[in-house]
Design an enzyme around this catalytic site. Structure first.
Site, short mmCIF file in Angstrom:
data_model
loop_
_atom_site.label_atom_id
_atom_site.label_comp_id
_atom_site.label_asym_id
_atom_site.label_seq_id
_atom_site.Cartn_x
_atom_site.Cartn_y
_atom_site.Cartn_z
N TRP A 48 100.74 59.24 -41.20
CA TRP A 48 99.83 58.16 -40.85
C TRP A 48 99.51 58.26 -39.35
CZ3 TRP A 48 100.62 54.09 -37.36
CH2 TRP A 48 99.58 53.16 -37.31
N LYS A 71 84.25 49.46 -48.24
CA LYS A 71 85.38 50.28 -47.77
C LYS A 71 86.52 50.05 -48.75
CE LYS A 71 88.51 50.64 -43.78
NZ LYS A 71 88.82 50.02 -42.47
N TRP A 72 86.88 51.07 -49.49
CA TRP A 72 87.87 50.98 -50.59
C TRP A 72 89.19 51.53 -50.08
CZ3 TRP A 72 86.31 51.74 -56.30
CH2 TRP A 72 87.42 51.86 -57.12
N ASP A 73 90.11 50.62 -49.82
CA ASP A 73 91.37 50.98 -49.16
C ASP A 73 92.48 51.18 -50.20
OD1 ASP A 73 93.14 51.42 -47.08
OD2 ASP A 73 92.70 49.54 -46.05
N MET A 74 93.59 51.77 -49.79
CA MET A 74 94.76 51.98 -50.66
C MET A 74 95.94 52.16 -49.71
SD MET A 74 96.59 54.85 -52.33
CE MET A 74 97.42 54.94 -53.89
N ASN A 75 96.71 51.08 -49.51
CA ASN A 75 97.63 51.06 -48.38
C ASN A 75 99.08 51.37 -48.68
OD1 ASN A 75 96.33 50.50 -45.76
ND2 ASN A 75 95.41 48.84 -46.92
N ASP A 95 86.34 43.48 -42.79
CA ASP A 95 87.52 44.19 -43.30
C ASP A 95 88.45 43.22 -44.02
OD1 ASP A 95 90.04 46.08 -43.07
OD2 ASP A 95 88.37 47.30 -42.39
N ASP A 96 89.69 43.56 -44.08
CA ASP A 96 90.73 42.82 -44.80
C ASP A 96 90.78 41.35 -44.37
OD1 ASP A 96 92.99 42.23 -46.23
OD2 ASP A 96 94.26 43.75 -45.28
N ARG A 101 104.38 47.51 -47.47
CA ARG A 101 103.42 46.58 -46.85
C ARG A 101 103.35 45.29 -47.68
NH1 ARG A 101 97.02 46.40 -45.39
NH2 ARG A 101 97.26 46.06 -43.16
N ASP A 105 93.49 55.83 -39.16
CA ASP A 105 93.60 54.57 -38.42
C ASP A 105 93.74 54.83 -36.93
OD1 ASP A 105 93.34 52.75 -40.43
OD2 ASP A 105 95.48 52.51 -40.79
C1 DGJ Z 1 94.22 50.19 -43.47
C2 DGJ Z 1 92.90 50.70 -43.01
O1 DGJ Z 1 92.98 52.05 -42.67
C3 DGJ Z 1 92.43 49.86 -41.84
O2 DGJ Z 1 91.24 50.38 -41.33
C4 DGJ Z 1 92.25 48.45 -42.32
O3 DGJ Z 1 91.23 48.40 -43.27
C5 DGJ Z 1 93.56 47.93 -42.89
N1 DGJ Z 1 94.10 48.81 -43.87
C6 DGJ Z 1 93.36 46.56 -43.49
O4 DGJ Z 1 94.47 46.12 -44.14
#
Ligand code: DGJ
Length: 747
Positions: free
Chosen positions: A192, A469-473, A359-360, A436, A541
């Site tokens: 990351w 923006k389709w995220d996956m954390n 964003d989020d 998370r 990020d």
């Molecule tokens: C991870 C993304 O990479 C960030 O840009 C942001 O959208 C955060 N998640 C939001 O939780």
């Protein structure tokens, strides 16, 4: 381009002007590999490139016979392409040629992202049928050659034509046998915030490579590898690369055996994978892309860039330049309301930004990262007028609107989880590991995909949204799904991915005007599979300008600039704490899909003027940057890593933009020239240089194309020398984090 079949020698030769792929039916009926690489004249037999004759491995077990679909148990003792267990537990296969077809164009792969053609003349596909008589396993080995590219695509489809269940334990997309092992292995690895750094090492005896068992391709390694000769440079010498059009667990590796040959394989990671192939059913592997270059790593990258941009990305955004974005994440994190967002968007619009991204934090009661994922309903405390009012107000400013989502996740503190706790991935009777503070939804279950389709379609249909923006954390732990019986849990990760692709397919086809950007905690799923649905991805990020030189350089080995979202953020940088000049940050981010990730209200008037200047500078040049030839000049992974340089040249060599970056100041006067590429040697170019802002350039000079490529562009002192510069040494590069941007226009 032709695919020629010689029935006398039982050879196929797939050839265009740039590359050749050749194979033949061996004497025992197996598929032997003959050649991949330099274009060879069609018409002449290449069978001598393989064994003189091959009736099987009897009395020659372990010999490095080059094969197209190596399997275990028959005398080939290297890493296999295909491992299939029969009911007696054996994994011996004897795949013999049955027939073949040569098709115009390229067939689609069911349920999987893949490259495509728009006209049948753009590619030819060879499908070779092989069968294992004992088990009834019938395999179609599919190889597509693109007309004007040094690229082939390979996939396998396995059919169970027997009457017992077979267990597919390993189904790689491609295996490539190379006649020697004198290669440097190049992989893109990191973590990351430092994704896709370039790592190189010579191939050594044994197996080496990269992979993922995380449920996503991952930040750590990319589903790509390249091999280059020791003397291959960016613009000269032989290189080959393989890329997997897939976003989940993968393996990409090379094996060197004692005879000195090498085998490369790429595909779904067999670790934890097992697929029950019922009688009458079929399984298709993801697609592997094989590219070859004799013009160095640069030529290899260009082959991937052009293919991925033109024939992997699809939809209305494929050929459009990307809007300049301002994203509110690092400006506000979760702490915003309607007025604050409109205030930010207003300022962004004044500076020339084209699209505002929320964003989020806009849904459920998400004030921190510990709740509400899955509850895709607007938080009226923050946005009393809903998305409708926000989008209306943002659009009234002349900006387009983008929205963040994270469809695959659920927070334990959410209405969705309370209603369907069993939809979160986990093994009954075992604790679920949070990351998370969230869990992952079971995308292998069709009802989950249906629910998300309905919920997200309602959100995206509720207002005129232009970008998602389709995220996956997080990655997947405790993989298990109640939708499969115990003996089929090895299918879980692949079925998860098929569910994600299905959701992407439904949403992208229902909302064809929306520009989708993939994201996974930055660049944790930046791969060719995602590019088939989302033509751009959030590269990392980490928006620190210095870190980004490395991340963007590494990413560019396989992926085009149009796919790399690159933003300028505030300093001290939120990931590294480093303070770099605004000009430096912008000069790096401009080599991508450019934007901002900061609070414009927090900027000084001078900074706001600079940003307006950057936007005005980028707009007329973005077509060139996002669609031109990207050429790497100086690697941040070479030497002490203090310098990076790259350029974009138009395909007709009329225009070019060069970026040069120095991280730490170098004391003492030096002389430095940067040899450019991609120019017209016979032309003269007017060169303009910017060194600390995108307003007035330092000056203009004229130089010949041949000189710029053979001798170089003046970096120190800069060419052109700034007005008022004194004798040598007066205008050397001073200070840390210095960038120079040059524009070259043919006159
Ligand atoms: C991870 C993304 O990479 C960030 O840009 C942001 O959208 C955060 N998640 C939001 O939780």
């Amino acid at each position: 381009m032709t695919i020629a079949w010689d029935s006398a020698t039982r050879e196929w030769h797939l050839a265009n002007e740039q590359a050749s792929y050749a194979m033949r039916v061996l004497e025992n009926g197996w598929l032997g590999h003959l050649h991949w690489g330099a274009a060879l004249r069609p018409g002449a037999s290449l069978r001598h490139l393989g064994p003189a004759d091959f009736p099987g491995f009897t009395n020659r077990v372990g010999e490095p016979v080059a094969l197209e679909v190596p399997v275990p148990g028959g005398g080939d003792l290297r890493i296999p392409c295909l491992v299939v267990g029969s009911p007696d537990g054996a994994t011996v296969l004897d795949l013999r040629y049955e027939g073949h077809r040569i098709l115009a164009g390229k067939p689609e792969l069911p349920g999987l992202p893949s490259t495509y053609v728009e006209r049948d003349e753009d590619a030819e596909t060879l499908e070779v049928d092989v069968r294992d008589a004992s088990t009834g396993l019938f395999v179609v080995v599919r190889t597509t050659l693109f007309a004007d590219r040094p690229v082939v695509a390979r996939s396998l489809t396995l059919h169970n034509e027997g009457d017992t269940v077979l267990t597919v334990r390993c189904a790689m997309s491609a295996a490539l046998d190379l006649p020697d092992a004198r290669w440097q292995l190049v992989t893109l690895s990191g973590q990351w915030a430092r994704e896709r750094h370039v790592h190189e090492r010579p191939l050594v005896p044994g197996v080496q490579g990269v992979g993922s068992v995380r449920g996503a391709s991952g930040h750590e390694h990319n589903p790509f590898l390249a091999l280059r000769r020791a003397d291959t440079t960016e613009d000269r010498g032989e290189a080959l690369g393989v890329s997997l059009v897939y976003s989940a667990n993968f393996l990409a590796e090379a094996e060197v055996e004692p005879f000195g040959t090498a085998r490369v394989r790429i595909g779904i990671n067999p670790d934890g994978f097992a697929w029950q192939l019922e009688p009458g059913s079929e399984f298709t592997t993801p697609e592997a892309i094989l590219a070859w270059s004799d013009t160095g790593l640069g030529g290899l990258s260009e082959a991937f860039h052009d293919l991925f941009r033109e024939r992997l990305a699809r939809g209305r955004w494929r050929d459009r330049v990307r809007p300049i974005v301002l994203n509110n994440w690092e400006a506000t994190y979760f702490d915003f309301d309607h007025d604050r967002l409109v205030e930010i968007a207003t300022k962004a619009g004044e500076l020339g930004v084209e699209l505002f991204v929320l964003d989020d934090g806009w849904f459920g009661r998400r004030d921190r990262d510990d709740s509400s994922l899955g509850d895709w309903v607007v938080d009226r405390r923050k946005l009393p007028g809903g998305l409708e009012a926000l989008v209306r107000d943002v659009k009234a400013l002349g900006l387009a609107f983008g929205l963040w989502i994270e469809p695959e996740m659920v927070s334990p503190d959410s209405d969705l989880y309370r209603a369907h706790p069993d939809w979160a991935i986990g093994v009954p009777g075992r604790p679920r590991t949070e990351s998370r503070q969230q869990l992952v939804l079971d995308m292998a279950r069709p009802e989950v995909v249906d629910h998300l389709t309905a919920m997200l379609a309602a959100v995206l249909g509720s207002a005129p949204i232009d970008y998602v923006k389709w995220d996956m954390n997080r990655n997947i732990t405790e993989p298990w799904t109640p939708s499969l019986p115990a003996d089929r849990q090895g299918e879980f990760h692949h079925r998860y991915m098929l569910g994600v692709y299905e959701l992407y397919r439904r949403l992208t086809s229902r909302f064809p005007d929306i520009l989708f950007e993939s994201c996974a905690g930055g660049g944790g799923r930046f791969d060719a599979g995602m590019l088939a649905f989302a033509p751009q991805g959030w590269t990392s990020d980490d928006t620190d300008g210095v870190e980004r030189t490395r991340i963007q350089w590494g990413t560019s080995l396989a992926y085009p600039l149009s796919s790399m979202a690159a933003h300028v953020s505030a300093v001290p940088n939120h990931q590294t704490g480093r303070i770099t000049p605004l000009f430096f940050r912008a000069a790096v981010a401009m080599f991508g899909a450019f934007g901002y990730e900061l609070d414009p209200m927090a900027m000084t008037m001078a900074e706001q003027r600079d940003v307006a200047g950057q936007v005005a500078w980028y707009l007329p040049r973005r077509e060139l940057i996002q669609r031109g030839r990207f050429i790497r000049l100086r690697s941040p992974f070479a030497g002490d890593g203090n310098e990076t340089a790259w350029m974009v040249a138009s395909r007709d060599a009329v225009q070019a933009i060069v970026g040069h970056y120095r991280t730490l100041a170098r004391p003492g006067p030096v002389r430095d020239r940067l040899r450019l590429r991609g120019l017209d040697p016979a032309a003269t170019y007017r060169i303009t240089c910017w060194t600390d802002g995108f307003g007035e350039p330092t000056g203009t000079v004229e130089r010949a194309g041949d000189e710029l490529m053979a001798v170089g562009l003046g970096i120190e002192p800069p060419d052109p020398l700034p007005a008022g510069a004194g004798p040598d040494g007066v205008r050397m590069i001073r200070g840390d984090f210095q960038a120079r941007m040059f524009e070259l226009v043919r006159i």
